[in-house]
Design a protein around this motif. Sequence first.
Motif, PDB file in Angstrom:
ATOM      1  N   PRO A  82      19.474  85.693  -6.118  1.00 23.38           N
ATOM      2  CA  PRO A  82      19.355  84.309  -6.594  1.00 23.38           C
ATOM      3  C   PRO A  82      18.950  84.222  -8.050  1.00 23.38           C
ATOM      4  O   PRO A  82      19.368  83.862  -8.934  1.00 23.38           O
ATOM      5  CB  PRO A  82      18.538  83.575  -5.783  1.00 23.38           C
ATOM      6  N   VAL A  83      17.702  85.100  -8.325  1.00 24.31           N
ATOM      7  CA  VAL A  83      17.017  85.138  -9.447  1.00 24.31           C
ATOM      8  C   VAL A  83      18.009  85.832 -10.348  1.00 24.31           C
ATOM      9  O   VAL A  83      18.295  85.531 -11.643  1.00 24.31           O
ATOM     10  CB  VAL A  83      15.728  85.942  -9.256  1.00 24.31           C
ATOM     11  N   ASP A  84      18.457  86.993 -10.189  1.00 25.40           N
ATOM     12  CA  ASP A  84      19.428  87.718 -10.950  1.00 25.40           C
ATOM     13  C   ASP A  84      20.573  86.864 -11.213  1.00 25.40           C
ATOM     14  O   ASP A  84      21.223  87.096 -12.495  1.00 25.40           O
ATOM     15  CB  ASP A  84      19.909  89.057 -10.232  1.00 25.40           C
ATOM     16  N   LEU A  85      21.195  86.402 -10.325  1.00 25.41           N
ATOM     17  CA  LEU A  85      22.574  85.450 -10.549  1.00 25.41           C
ATOM     18  C   LEU A  85      22.290  84.419 -11.368  1.00 25.41           C
ATOM     19  O   LEU A  85      22.841  84.028 -12.409  1.00 25.41           O
ATOM     20  CB  LEU A  85      23.067  84.753  -9.370  1.00 25.41           C
ATOM     21  N   SER A  89      23.813  84.087 -15.353  1.00 21.57           N
ATOM     22  CA  SER A  89      24.710  82.813 -15.271  1.00 21.57           C
ATOM     23  C   SER A  89      24.810  82.383 -16.816  1.00 21.57           C
ATOM     24  O   SER A  89      25.411  81.551 -17.439  1.00 21.57           O
ATOM     25  CB  SER A  89      24.256  81.674 -14.598  1.00 21.57           C
ATOM     26  N   VAL A  90      23.504  82.908 -17.680  1.00 27.72           N
ATOM     27  CA  VAL A  90      23.393  82.469 -19.181  1.00 27.72           C
ATOM     28  C   VAL A  90      24.504  83.016 -19.834  1.00 27.72           C
ATOM     29  O   VAL A  90      25.216  82.398 -20.578  1.00 27.72           O
ATOM     30  CB  VAL A  90      22.014  82.902 -19.587  1.00 27.72           C
ATOM     31  N   PRO A  91      24.659  84.194 -19.614  1.00 27.20           N
ATOM     32  CA  PRO A  91      25.611  85.028 -20.693  1.00 27.20           C
ATOM     33  C   PRO A  91      27.224  84.736 -20.239  1.00 27.20           C
ATOM     34  O   PRO A  91      27.996  84.500 -20.977  1.00 27.20           O
ATOM     35  CB  PRO A  91      25.596  86.583 -20.491  1.00 27.20           C
ATOM     36  N   SER A  92      27.216  84.231 -18.750  1.00 23.65           N
ATOM     37  CA  SER A  92      28.472  83.859 -18.209  1.00 23.65           C
ATOM     38  C   SER A  92      28.856  82.478 -18.932  1.00 23.65           C
ATOM     39  O   SER A  92      30.264  82.399 -19.554  1.00 23.65           O
ATOM     40  CB  SER A  92      28.305  83.660 -16.683  1.00 23.65           C
ATOM     41  N   VAL A  93      27.957  81.476 -19.189  1.00 30.16           N
ATOM     42  CA  VAL A  93      28.348  80.240 -19.949  1.00 30.16           C
ATOM     43  C   VAL A  93      28.529  80.562 -21.176  1.00 30.16           C
ATOM     44  O   VAL A  93      29.665  80.064 -22.008  1.00 30.16           O
ATOM     45  CB  VAL A  93      27.136  79.431 -19.732  1.00 30.16           C
ATOM     46  N   VAL A  94      27.824  81.415 -21.885  1.00 28.05           N
ATOM     47  CA  VAL A  94      28.061  81.679 -23.344  1.00 28.05           C
ATOM     48  C   VAL A  94      29.369  82.564 -23.348  1.00 28.05           C
ATOM     49  O   VAL A  94      30.378  82.146 -24.414  1.00 28.05           O
ATOM     50  CB  VAL A  94      26.999  82.406 -23.863  1.00 28.05           C
TER      51      VAL A  94
END
Length: 337
Positions: A82-85, A89-94
């Motif tokens: 969960p922590v890594d996901l 998720s930050v670069p995923s959004v960007v």
Amino acid sequence: MAAGSVSVVFKLYCLVVMTLVAAVYTVALRYTRTVQKELYFSTTAVCLAEIIKLFLSLGMLTRETGGLNRCKGVVVEQVFNPVDLLKLSVPSVVYAVQNNMAFLALSNLDAAVYQVTYQLKIPCTALCTVLMLNRSLSRIQWFSVFMLCLGVILVQWKPAELTKVQVEQNPVVGFGAIAIAVLCSGFAGVYFEKVLKSSETSLWVRNIQMYLSGICITLLGVFMNNGAQVMEKGFFFGYTPWVCFVVFLASVGGLYTSVVVKYTDNIMKGFSAAAAIVLSTIASVTLFGLQITVTFSTGALLVCVSIYMYGLPKQDTSTLTKASEDDKASREKLVTV
């Protein structure tokens, strides 16, 4: 294969593939956004590319671990953290924003203009590297950054005239989309590098974590932007072989480049970017009737030179300092004698 033992032939192969992927993707995407009568939904293309990247990364992880059973164990133990996901998720959004901005930019700007202007990602990445990774740039790198910005200004100074494009375009919207895309590219690239170097976790595990988040985010984007239209016309509305080719290039391009870049150097990457600009310009003249101006040519040349200069290896300051001290000691010894 060790980086030091890579043959010249393999390096040239990497150079050719990186150049073709960058140039062909830009021109093909531009073609699909300006020539087709039934325009596909760009949000679905971005989402589909993320899905393909996920399966490709799973395939590479299977190869790296040596089999499906081992790959399954790694996925269960490492991917669903969960922590890594949340972290990935930050670069995923960007990256999702960046990819959508690329479609918007190429709907309003010529491929050659886009290719040149998109090189603003270099100073953006340099700034993020200095701020987030505490690295320093040499004087020649800073000089090349300013030269690149000047080149982009010249390219945008007088909008290029297109004689074979009939769709309505807004250069201001296009340039604004590129500005957002380069900011996203710089931040996401440096952030992902920082995450990779913070642990010994496999690159493919990190990619899988990022693409899982990316699929969820891009699906949300499809629903928010084109939900009603997709329900009415279908997810694959407007898809042609050319659109499928664009999605394919978007999927394999980044993955392939991330693998082969470690076997090349910055100078070769610079040559690749410059060659992609040249190829995109030739294609734009042929396919879209781009009329080359003096300001465009000057700006594109400045950008190509700046990319080469930015990739030049740094001088070893410690060696230079030692040589200077040895030279000083020799002179003092001569004076004493």
